[in-house]
Write a protein that holds these residues in place. Structure first.
Motif, PDB file in Angstrom:
ATOM      1  N   ASP A 133       0.828  -1.206   0.000  1.00 49.84           N
ATOM      2  CA  ASP A 133       0.000   0.000   0.000  1.00 49.84           C
ATOM      3  C   ASP A 133       0.865   1.259   0.000  1.00 49.84           C
ATOM      4  OD1 ASP A 133       0.951  -0.097   2.519  1.00 49.84           O
ATOM      5  OD2 ASP A 133      -1.003  -0.145   3.534  1.00 49.84           O
ATOM      6  N   CYS A 134       2.168   1.063  -0.195  1.00 54.26           N
ATOM      7  CA  CYS A 134       3.075   2.210  -0.297  1.00 54.26           C
ATOM      8  C   CYS A 134       3.131   2.666  -1.763  1.00 54.26           C
ATOM      9  CB  CYS A 134       4.470   1.836   0.198  1.00 54.26           C
ATOM     10  SG  CYS A 134       5.716   3.074  -0.187  1.00 54.26           S
ATOM     11  N   ILE A 135       2.769   3.926  -1.992  1.00 59.25           N
ATOM     12  CA  ILE A 135       2.704   4.464  -3.365  1.00 59.25           C
ATOM     13  C   ILE A 135       4.034   4.301  -4.093  1.00 59.25           C
ATOM     14  CG2 ILE A 135       2.453   6.599  -4.699  1.00 59.25           C
ATOM     15  CD1 ILE A 135       0.556   7.620  -2.537  1.00 59.25           C
ATOM     16  N   PHE A 136       5.133   4.627  -3.402  1.00 63.00           N
ATOM     17  CA  PHE A 136       6.425   4.593  -4.090  1.00 63.00           C
ATOM     18  C   PHE A 136       6.899   3.155  -4.313  1.00 63.00           C
ATOM     19  CE2 PHE A 136       7.767   9.197  -2.824  1.00 63.00           C
ATOM     20  CZ  PHE A 136       6.742   9.687  -3.617  1.00 63.00           C
ATOM     21  N   CYS A 137       6.554   2.225  -3.427  1.00 63.15           N
ATOM     22  CA  CYS A 137       6.851   0.804  -3.707  1.00 63.15           C
ATOM     23  C   CYS A 137       6.088   0.348  -4.943  1.00 63.15           C
ATOM     24  CB  CYS A 137       6.503  -0.070  -2.503  1.00 63.15           C
ATOM     25  SG  CYS A 137       7.756  -0.055  -1.201  1.00 63.15           S
ATOM     26  N   ARG A 138       4.871   0.859  -5.112  1.00 65.39           N
ATOM     27  CA  ARG A 138       4.090   0.489  -6.300  1.00 65.39           C
ATOM     28  C   ARG A 138       4.701   1.081  -7.571  1.00 65.39           C
ATOM     29  NH1 ARG A 138      -1.941   1.861  -5.316  1.00 65.39           N
ATOM     30  NH2 ARG A 138      -2.096   0.942  -7.389  1.00 65.39           N
TER      31      ARG A 138
ATOM     32  N   PHE B  73       5.478   8.043   3.163  1.00 61.47           N
ATOM     33  CA  PHE B  73       6.457   7.473   4.090  1.00 61.47           C
ATOM     34  C   PHE B  73       7.285   6.376   3.434  1.00 61.47           C
ATOM     35  CE2 PHE B  73       6.120   9.704   8.072  1.00 61.47           C
ATOM     36  CZ  PHE B  73       5.033  10.521   7.813  1.00 61.47           C
ATOM     37  N   HIS B  74       7.947   6.790   2.365  1.00 62.87           N
ATOM     38  CA  HIS B  74       8.994   6.011   1.680  1.00 62.87           C
ATOM     39  C   HIS B  74      10.036   7.072   1.329  1.00 62.87           C
ATOM     40  CE1 HIS B  74      10.141   2.742  -1.492  1.00 62.87           C
ATOM     41  NE2 HIS B  74      11.082   3.687  -1.505  1.00 62.87           N
ATOM     42  N   LEU B  75      11.225   6.926   1.897  1.00 59.19           N
ATOM     43  CA  LEU B  75      12.282   7.935   1.747  1.00 59.19           C
ATOM     44  C   LEU B  75      12.378   8.473   0.322  1.00 59.19           C
ATOM     45  CD1 LEU B  75      14.868   9.323   2.952  1.00 59.19           C
ATOM     46  CD2 LEU B  75      16.127   7.291   2.202  1.00 59.19           C
TER      47      LEU B  75
ATOM     48  N   THR C 260      14.403   0.051  -2.280  1.00 61.19           N
ATOM     49  CA  THR C 260      14.022  -0.646  -1.050  1.00 61.19           C
ATOM     50  C   THR C 260      13.160   0.283  -0.190  1.00 61.19           C
ATOM     51  OG1 THR C 260      14.913  -1.824   0.856  1.00 61.19           O
ATOM     52  CG2 THR C 260      16.160   0.055   0.133  1.00 61.19           C
ATOM     53  N   HIS C 261      12.197  -0.294   0.521  1.00 59.80           N
ATOM     54  CA  HIS C 261      11.313   0.530   1.352  1.00 59.80           C
ATOM     55  C   HIS C 261      12.012   0.931   2.648  1.00 59.80           C
ATOM     56  CE1 HIS C 261       7.511   2.189   2.809  1.00 59.80           C
ATOM     57  NE2 HIS C 261       7.971   1.799   3.993  1.00 59.80           N
ATOM     58  N   ILE C 262      12.310   2.230   2.754  1.00 62.34           N
ATOM     59  CA  ILE C 262      12.804   2.836   3.999  1.00 62.34           C
ATOM     60  C   ILE C 262      11.822   3.960   4.281  1.00 62.34           C
ATOM     61  CG2 ILE C 262      14.708   4.075   5.096  1.00 62.34           C
ATOM     62  CD1 ILE C 262      16.509   2.924   2.738  1.00 62.34           C
TER      63      ILE C 262
END
Ligand code: 5GP
Ligand code: ZN
Length: 112
Positions: free
Chosen positions: A3-8, A96-98, A45-47
């Motif tokens: 559900d992290c936009i930037f991971c998507r 909340f993804h660096l 990577t998710h940070i």
């Protein structure tokens, strides 16, 4: 699915106007630009934030900064640009993804 936009965006399941991509980092234009050129440099990577970084992340953070400067030049920001990392709710962070914001162009930015 995350559900992290930037991971998507990293996974390619959400489209973006991509400027650059390698094994560890991706850069794409901000969807709500605050300057004529405004892009984000994002680790794959998710940070969650800069506060979650340790000495283990120093090489990645350095890479993100030097890459941001290179892309700024490539985007024509020869007069300069601003580099910004919002950290935590108190720092105005919304995703909340660096990520590092790089923006500039047009009129001179206000002094901060
Ligand atoms: P923050 O306030 O967390 O430092 O910045 C998040 C940034 O991400 C904002 O400038 C916002 O416009 C941008 N943003 C949010 N969602 C998306 C999206 O789906 N695609 C792109 N390209 N940018 C986004
Ligand atoms: Zn993420």
């Amino acid at each position: 699915m995350s559900d992290c936009i930037f991971c998507r965006i990293v996974a390619g399941s959400l489209p973006s106007k991509k400027l650059y991509e390698d094994d560890g980092v991706i850069a794409f234009h901000d969807i709500r630009p605050i300057a004529p050129v405004h892009f984000l440099v994002v680790p794959k990577t998710h940070i969650a934030s800069l506060s979650d970084c340790s000495t283990d992340h120093e090489a990645l953070l350095g890479r993100m900064l030097t890459l941001g400067a290179r892309l700024a030049r490539e985007q024509g920001l020869h007069a300069g640009f601003r580099t910004m990392i919002n950290t935590g709710k108190g720092g105005g962070q919304e995703v909340f993804h660096l990520h590092i914001h790089i923006f500039g162009g047009g009129t001179t930015l206000p002094k901060v």
